[in-house]
Each structure stands twice: as C-alpha cells, then as structure tokens.
Scaffold this motif. Structure first.
Motif, PDB file in Angstrom:
ATOM      1  N   GLU A 517     -35.085  22.980  -1.130  1.00  0.00           N
ATOM      2  CA  GLU A 517     -35.906  22.780  -2.318  1.00  0.00           C
ATOM      3  C   GLU A 517     -35.067  22.719  -3.592  1.00  0.00           C
ATOM      4  N   ILE A 518     -33.778  22.950  -3.460  1.00  0.00           N
ATOM      5  CA  ILE A 518     -32.912  22.918  -4.645  1.00  0.00           C
ATOM      6  C   ILE A 518     -32.963  21.539  -5.298  1.00  0.00           C
ATOM      7  N   GLY A 519     -32.944  20.488  -4.467  1.00  0.00           N
ATOM      8  CA  GLY A 519     -32.915  19.134  -5.003  1.00  0.00           C
ATOM      9  C   GLY A 519     -34.137  18.754  -5.798  1.00  0.00           C
ATOM     10  N   GLY A 520     -35.258  19.463  -5.598  1.00  0.00           N
ATOM     11  CA  GLY A 520     -36.470  19.179  -6.343  1.00  0.00           C
ATOM     12  C   GLY A 520     -36.559  19.895  -7.667  1.00  0.00           C
ATOM     13  N   THR A 521     -35.515  20.606  -8.055  1.00  0.00           N
ATOM     14  CA  THR A 521     -35.512  21.344  -9.314  1.00  0.00           C
ATOM     15  C   THR A 521     -35.782  20.418 -10.487  1.00  0.00           C
ATOM     16  N   LYS A 522     -36.649  20.867 -11.359  1.00  0.00           N
ATOM     17  CA  LYS A 522     -36.968  20.106 -12.567  1.00  0.00           C
ATOM     18  C   LYS A 522     -36.372  20.819 -13.775  1.00  0.00           C
TER      19      LYS A 522
END
Length: 541
Positions: A517-522
């Motif tokens: 889920e790191i890549g989905g950080t906004k």
C-alpha cells in the motif's frame, strides 16, 4: 525577536535524525525550521500573522529528493508530443499519434515512451509512423530514451539516406537492402535530433512548469537533473531568477566522448560560475559509459547469455576516463556516471579510484547511476571509494505487461546481482534512490514500494527478493542519502533547526502500512522553504 511565519502542528513528524526521530510540531522563520516540540509549545511561539498548518495527526516528512531525474526534458516531452508508455500494439501507438497530430496540427511531433519489450527493430519503423503522420517530421523516443524511431518526413528533413555512416556510439538500423528503417540506437538519436528544428525556449519553460508541478504533487522538493546542456541551464536559471522555480535543482552537465579534459573543464567551469542561485546550481559532470540491455549496448564483463551473444564496448576509452575524472575531481566537480552493465560499473569505479590516487580524498560522493548489473567483487569498492550508488528500484520486478527480454541476455547465473540494493547496503555503500523520470514514473512511493517488495503486486512473484530493503532504508534513500547525493545535506533531507522548511504531509504511515500500500500514498501538501507549492484539494489542514 524573530517572527514565526509558520507552525506545523498536530503532526507525526519523522525527522530522519537519530538524536530526535519524532516530534509533534515545528516552527518556521525565514524559510527555515527554528524549533521542534509539542503542538502547545510551538503554537505558543506563533504571532497574529503566523500561518498554521494542522496535519491532523498525519505523517510529516522532509521533502523528498530525486537525485537522478530529467525533470526539464521530461516535462518538455509531456507538452510537445504523445506519451506512449501504455501503448501495447502498433494500432494503439498509431491512434495516439493521430490524436496528438489532430490536436496539434503544426510543427514536428516529438513523442516518448514506447516500450522496447513490445516494439523492436522488427515491428517498428518509419512505415508505422508514416501511416499516422505522413506530412511532417515525427520522432518518438522509447521509454529508456536510448532508442528512437522517425518517419520518412523526418528522414528527409535530416538527410538520412542510404550509405550514411553510423555516428560514434550510435547505429542506424537498416533493412535487407541497406536502407535506413527509421529506427535509431544510442547516439544515432542525437545525430537526428540535432538536425531537426530545436525546441523553443517557450516550450522548455512550459515543460519546466509542468515537470516541477508533477514533482511537487508527488512530494519532491529537490532534484539532481542528470543531463544539463545550455538550453536546460537557461530555463532553470530564468525560473530561479523570476521566482517561479518550486524545487531545488542541482545540475550535472553532459560530458561527451569527444571531450578532452580541457574542453570539459572549461565548459563545466563556465556553467558552474554562471549558475550559483540558491535554487539552481551546476556542480557535476555526466558521463554515459554504456547504453541499455534492451538494444544490446550495455557493457558487460562477460558476453550476453542469450543465443545471439555478443557484448558492447565502453563509450569512453579507459585512458580518457582516467584523464577526465582526474581533471574534474581536481577542480572539485562531482562525477555522475550512467552504467548499466557490470563492465561499465567497474570502469567507473576504476576511474574514480585513479582520481582519488591523483587528487586525494574529499567528500565528493561521486555517483554511479542505475547499476543494473554488478559483479560481487566490486561491492566493497563503493564504501572504500565513497561512491554513491544511485539506483532506480522500480525496474527490479517481473514486469506484468512488458516482456523482460533483457533477462535472457543477463542469464540465470547473473540475475541474483541485478539491482543489488541489499548487497550494496550490507557492504556499507552509500545508497540513494531515484526515478530517472521520464524513463519511468517519478512517484517516489511507488518506487519505494518496489524497493521493499521487489514485486509488481502482492500476488506477483518477487524478483530476487534477497535484494529487498526495508522501508526505513528506502525512505533514507529519498531523504538523507538523496540530499547528500545532491550536495545539500547540510540544510535539507532531514528536519532539524536550521534546515530549510522543505516538508511534505502524507495520508498514511508508510512505516506501518502494508508494504503493497506504500505506492498508493497520497501527498496532501508540499512545502518549499515553508511555502506551499502543492496542496491536495481535499486537504483542509
């Protein structure tokens, strides 16, 4: 008494400093952090004019830094032609070309991003482009920018005809009759581009605006632009002078194989002397020692493992490497080397070692970028020589869409040393992470996720998982180590009194969330020297 301009409070601040790793709030004056502490203590410093940013308990980090990026050129490509990364067929590529040509009816079409694992010398050439754009020059770079293809109108414009010799370190692909097909490898792309109409300064400035906005939106407040020529320097300098530059830029000026130590030193010295703005400096020289595996121009210690075999030479002679490195190192320039193959990496280490023997040791943090291949015997040399490994881990996966043709060239025995982040860190090497945008996304959170997981998704098979690193190590690669690589760690890359207030607020705790889920950080807000340069429309802090 100093006037506090900004207080960031109700935050989970990660300072990237061991002596004080976390804080709840900070205060800013003169664009720099002046204090860290509790929300109550920092708000007590505020005056009537002080801005207050309520992080809502969210993670606050130092502004991220990308130490190998082509920000200006990538932004310019985004405004001057179609973006083709997602094209998976000739028909899709042609549709993108037709759409762009219809919306932009004048001038050459300069596109980027076709995938070398899908489009090859066999299925892409001028005929494919002619079917979509027959009436004006068109040039499309691949995703690595080491290959390109042009249409017939561009061939006429640059007088590329049968019998044209290959330029040094470049190749014109020919058909069975010896006629150029329009496909270009390595320096053949430069030969063509230099004969087409130059990109206007206005387009460069539009590209810079787009590129830096794209970077700020992803939490980037500092970059090292990895290939500066005069046009790039002019655009960055103008933006710095007129106050429109929204990140810190260090530039690395291109050095070519035909340069002598004297010509390189004169050109780089002039650029360094001319650009000393706090937001834009030129401090290093960029060398391409080889190309890429996809077009068989990576320089390897042993031949390619697939059935065609073969190898590629270095783009600089070893004696010239030694002479250039010694001269630039003596003049206190940083050296920045593109090296994909393990022979190119070793040649870069050899050159840096010769410079250190000649000039003594100083904290240059000379850099080798990419390091797709590495021989195990060279691991300890990074620490011994103080060489920064500047790597792009986004590519360290089994690609779910684009065929990984290069893996056959490397061969099974060498795959364990592909993007060997873990081995380099364990050997004590300085290591920063970067994107090489526009070769790939510049989103640092997607890149950090891949560094940690080495997989395209939770369901995908990881690629050489023994080379994975931790999220703490990946975050350091984009903060403290990247700031060091850019020569600005004394005032950026961490949160401490005296540092520039380059900060980001993000929507999740990347140290505890699911790694996938790191890549989905906004990014919710990005600040440069305490001033917001990006804010998400949904963030009300």
């Amino acid at each position: 008494m100093m006037q506090i301009e900004l207080v960031v409070h109700n935050a989970d601040i990660r300072t990237m400093r061991a002596e004080r790793p976390r804080a709840e709030a900070l205060a800013v004056a003169g664009g720099r952090i002046v204090a860290l502490g509790s929300s109550a203590d920092m708000l007590a410093l505020a005056g009537p004019e002080t801005r207050r940013l309520n992080a809502g308990g969210r993670m606050v980090l130092p502004g991220l830094q990308d130490a190998h990026i082509h920000l200006l050129n990538g932004g310019t490509d985004m405004v001057s032609g179609p973006v083709l990364y997602d094209a998976t067929s000739v028909e899709a590529l042609q549709a993108a070309l037709r759409g762009f040509a219809k919306a932009n009816p004048n001038g050459p079409v300069m596109g980027m991003g076709w995938q070398a694992g899908i489009f090859t010398d066999e299925n892409l050439g001028r005929a494919v482009l002619d079917a979509a754009i027959p009436d004006r020059p068109c040039m499309l770079y691949d995703s690595s920018f080491h290959n390109a293809v042009i249409n017939t109108a561009a061939m006429r414009a640059v007088a590329l005809t049968t019998g044209q010799p290959d330029p040094p370190n470049g190749h014109f692909v020919l058909d069975a009759q010896g006629t150029p097909t329009g496909m270009l490898h390595e320096e053949a792309t430069g030969w063509v581009r230099n004969r087409l109409p130059p990109t206007s300064h206005e387009t460069h400035m539009k590209g810079l605006a787009m590129g830096q906005a794209h970077a700020n939106r992803h939490g980037i407040t500092g970059v090292l632009d990895a290939m500066i020529v005069d046009d790039n320097a002019r655009a960055y300098a103008e933006a710095a002078a007129n106050g429109t530059l929204t990140l810190r830029v260090a530039g690395t000026a291109l050095v070519r194989p035909e340069d002598t130590a004297q010509t390189a030193l004169e050109r780089l010295s002039a650029l360094r002397a001319s650009h000393r703005d706090p937001l834009f400096t030129v401090h290093s020289g960029k060398f391409f020692f080889d190309g890429v595996l996809e077009n068989r121009t990576a320089a390897m210690l042993e031949p390619y493992a697939d059935s065609p075999g073969g190898n590629a030479p270095l783009m600089f002679e070893p004696a010239k490497i030694a002479a250039l490195f010694k001269a630039l190192d003596a003049a206190r320039f940083q050296i920045h080397v593109h090296a994909i193959g393990d022979y190119a990496v070793r040649a870069a280490l050899d050159g840096i070692e010769s410079a250190r023997r000649a000039n003594g040791n100083w904290p240059a943090l000379h850099q080798i970028a990419h390091i797709q291949m590495l021989h195990g015997s060279d691991l300890p040399r990074f620490r011994a020589l103080g060489v920064m490994a500047n790597m792009q881990p986004l590519w360290a996966i089994y690609d779910p869409v684009v065929p990984d043709l290069w893996m056959d060239m490397v061969g099974e025995a060498r795959l364990p040393m592909v993007y060997a982040l873990r081995d380099l860190l364990d050997a004590g090497a300085p290591l920063c992470l970067s994107s090489d945008f526009p070769v790939s996304t510049l989103n640092p959170f997607e890149i950090m996720q891949t560094a940690v997981t080495r997989a395209a998704s939770a369901q995908a098979r990881p690629f050489q998982p023994h080379q994975a690193i931790t999220i703490a190590e990946a975050l350091a690669g984009y903060t403290t180590a990247a700031a060091a690589a850019c020569w600005r760690s004394h005032e950026t890359g961490a949160i401490f009194p005296g540092a520039h207030a380059d900060l980001i607020v993000i929507d999740r705790d990347i140290s505890t969330c699911d790694p996938f889920e790191i890549g989905g950080t906004k990014v919710l807000a990005t600040l440069l020297a305490g001033v917001e340069v990006y804010r998400d429309t949904q963030f009300d802090g």
